[in-house]
Design a protein around this motif. Structure first.
Motif, short mmCIF file in Angstrom:
data_model
loop_
_atom_site.label_atom_id
_atom_site.label_comp_id
_atom_site.label_asym_id
_atom_site.label_seq_id
_atom_site.Cartn_x
_atom_site.Cartn_y
_atom_site.Cartn_z
N UNK A 252 1.33 -0.93 -0.10
CA UNK A 252 0.71 -0.03 -0.58
C UNK A 252 0.91 1.62 0.48
N UNK A 253 0.21 2.32 0.12
CA UNK A 253 1.23 3.32 -0.34
C UNK A 253 1.54 4.07 0.77
N UNK A 254 1.70 3.85 2.43
CA UNK A 254 1.99 3.54 3.67
C UNK A 254 2.91 2.25 3.40
N UNK A 255 3.27 1.38 2.71
CA UNK A 255 4.05 0.59 2.91
C UNK A 255 3.49 -0.98 3.63
N UNK A 256 2.52 -1.62 4.05
CA UNK A 256 2.13 -2.49 4.50
C UNK A 256 1.74 -3.80 3.27
N UNK A 257 2.00 -4.68 3.83
CA UNK A 257 2.58 -6.35 3.54
C UNK A 257 1.33 -7.08 3.26
N UNK A 258 0.41 -6.13 4.16
CA UNK A 258 -1.59 -7.53 3.71
C UNK A 258 -2.19 -6.19 4.28
N UNK A 259 -3.09 -6.59 4.79
CA UNK A 259 -4.83 -5.71 5.49
C UNK A 259 -4.06 -5.64 7.20
N UNK A 260 -4.03 -6.16 7.72
CA UNK A 260 -3.84 -6.43 9.03
C UNK A 260 -3.24 -7.73 10.04
N UNK A 261 -2.25 -7.33 11.23
CA UNK A 261 -1.53 -8.20 11.37
C UNK A 261 -2.52 -9.78 11.95
N UNK A 262 -1.75 -10.61 11.44
CA UNK A 262 -2.55 -12.51 11.44
C UNK A 262 -2.77 -12.89 10.51
N UNK A 263 -3.38 -11.86 9.20
CA UNK A 263 -3.75 -12.01 7.91
C UNK A 263 -3.22 -12.88 7.21
N UNK A 264 -2.98 -14.12 7.02
CA UNK A 264 -2.70 -14.20 5.77
C UNK A 264 -2.87 -14.11 4.74
N UNK A 265 -2.18 -14.21 3.61
CA UNK A 265 -2.26 -13.60 2.08
C UNK A 265 -2.82 -15.09 1.14
N UNK A 266 -1.98 -15.67 1.90
CA UNK A 266 -2.31 -17.30 1.75
C UNK A 266 -3.68 -18.00 1.17
N UNK A 267 -4.01 -17.50 2.57
CA UNK A 267 -5.40 -18.56 2.32
C UNK A 267 -6.56 -17.13 2.16
N UNK A 268 -6.38 -16.00 1.54
CA UNK A 268 -7.35 -15.58 0.52
C UNK A 268 -7.56 -14.17 1.88
N UNK A 269 -7.96 -13.57 1.21
CA UNK A 269 -8.62 -11.64 2.13
C UNK A 269 -9.63 -11.40 0.53
N UNK A 270 -11.02 -10.60 1.30
CA UNK A 270 -11.62 -10.19 -0.05
C UNK A 270 -11.01 -8.85 -0.60
N UNK A 271 -10.40 -8.33 1.26
CA UNK A 271 -10.41 -7.17 1.26
C UNK A 271 -8.65 -6.52 0.04
N UNK A 272 -8.61 -7.71 0.77
CA UNK A 272 -6.79 -7.25 -0.48
C UNK A 272 -7.44 -7.61 -2.09
N UNK A 273 -7.73 -8.32 -1.90
CA UNK A 273 -7.86 -8.81 -3.22
C UNK A 273 -8.88 -8.08 -3.84
N UNK A 274 -9.25 -6.51 -3.06
CA UNK A 274 -10.36 -5.56 -3.30
C UNK A 274 -9.17 -4.31 -4.42
N UNK A 275 -8.57 -4.55 -3.33
CA UNK A 275 -7.54 -3.49 -3.84
C UNK A 275 -6.27 -3.98 -4.58
N UNK A 276 -6.19 -5.44 -4.78
CA UNK A 276 -5.30 -5.90 -6.29
C UNK A 276 -5.94 -6.75 -7.00
N UNK A 277 -7.71 -5.97 -7.74
CA UNK A 277 -7.46 -6.37 -8.98
C UNK A 277 -7.28 -5.36 -9.79
N UNK A 278 -6.88 -6.42 -10.87
CA UNK A 278 -6.04 -5.91 -12.50
C UNK A 278 -5.30 -6.50 -11.82
#
Length: 268
Positions: free
Chosen positions: A12-38
């Protein structure tokens, strides 16, 4: 001579690699999917742009809440590992066989490349030796571990024909690991796509040559949310790392691709 090391992350523009502590992107997250669409497949861009022999991930990518178990600076004595006797190995210098498992049938394959996991305590249970996706043909799993990894875990890797290097007594010594990748496997380019702790350890140790970022048009914030280069704070006599902009590319959807060369400490 160690390989060239490039870190690549989607942030993200503030350097975050995921949505929140403990959220694994390997398991999928709708919020991350929304901001990485395309966005497409970042690994495909990395492989096309840099043509690396190694893609480096930390154990934290597979084990939520876990650090990579890496050691950035001090070079520890080689450690542990039982002698690999389950497969014919490549010819190794004296003293290497007790800490190196490099089956000849795997290493000798023409054009072999390595999806490499830093797993100092032997906790990652890799599901496959070779990715099933045809787009990853020629890639093979490789583990960088330490003397802290249980003997049973190393035996499991050997049974699955997953090569490993034991580099460090209690944690993975990244500087030594890079030297070994070059010496034993002829690796010239490493792309680190791991999390903030692995990237931060590489940066603090002066092992990063280029920083590549795909910046998303989103701000996430949040105390403790994983971020780029999550290393210990700079000491009183330590300096920020100075960068030089190599290129900027508008990637569509408001995203930017930024590439920086690492020049070294910004002070004496």
């Amino acid at each position: 001579m160690r390989p060239r090391v490039v870190t690549h992350n989607v942030v993200s523009v503030d350097g975050r690699l995921t949505i929140a502590p403990g959220v694994s992107l390997l398991a999928g997250d709708d919020r991350w999917a929304a901001i990485t669409a395309g966005l497409g497949d970042p690994y495909a861009w990395v492989r096309q742009t840099h043509d690396p022999e190694v893609i480096l991930e930390g154990s934290g990518s597979f084990l939520p809440h876990a650090g990579e178990g890496v050691q950035p600076g001090h070079v520890e004595a080689p450690s542990g590992g039982e002698r690999a006797g389950d497969a014919d190995q490549v010819s190794l210098p004296d003293g290497d066989a007790d800490r190196v498992f490099l089956p000849d049938a795997v290493v000798s394959s023409s054009g072999r490349r390595w999806f490499t996991v830093v797993d100092g305590r032997g906790r990652v249970n890799l599901e496959y030796a070779e990715p099933p996706d045809p787009g990853w043909a020629g890639w093979h799993a490789l583990v960088l571990t330490s003397g802290a990894a249980p003997a049973a875990h190393l035996a499991q890797l050997r049974a699955r024909t997953i090569p490993y290097l034991v580099v460090g007594a209690r944690r993975v010594d990244l500087a030594r690991a890079l030297d070994e990748l070059a010496r034993l496997l002829g690796v010239a380019t490493v792309i680190c796509t791991g999390g903030g702790r692995l990237g931060g350890a590489l940066l603090r140790a002066g092992l990063v040559d280029e920083i590549d970022l795909e910046v998303l048009p989103a701000a996430i914030g949040g105390r403790g949310t994983p971020a780029l280069f999550d290393a210990p704070p700079l000491g009183r006599n330590e300096w920020p790392v100075r960068l030089e902009l190599r290129s900027v590319e508008r990637a569509g959807g408001g995203r930017l691709r930024l590439r920086y060369d690492v020049l070294g400490p910004a002070g004496p």
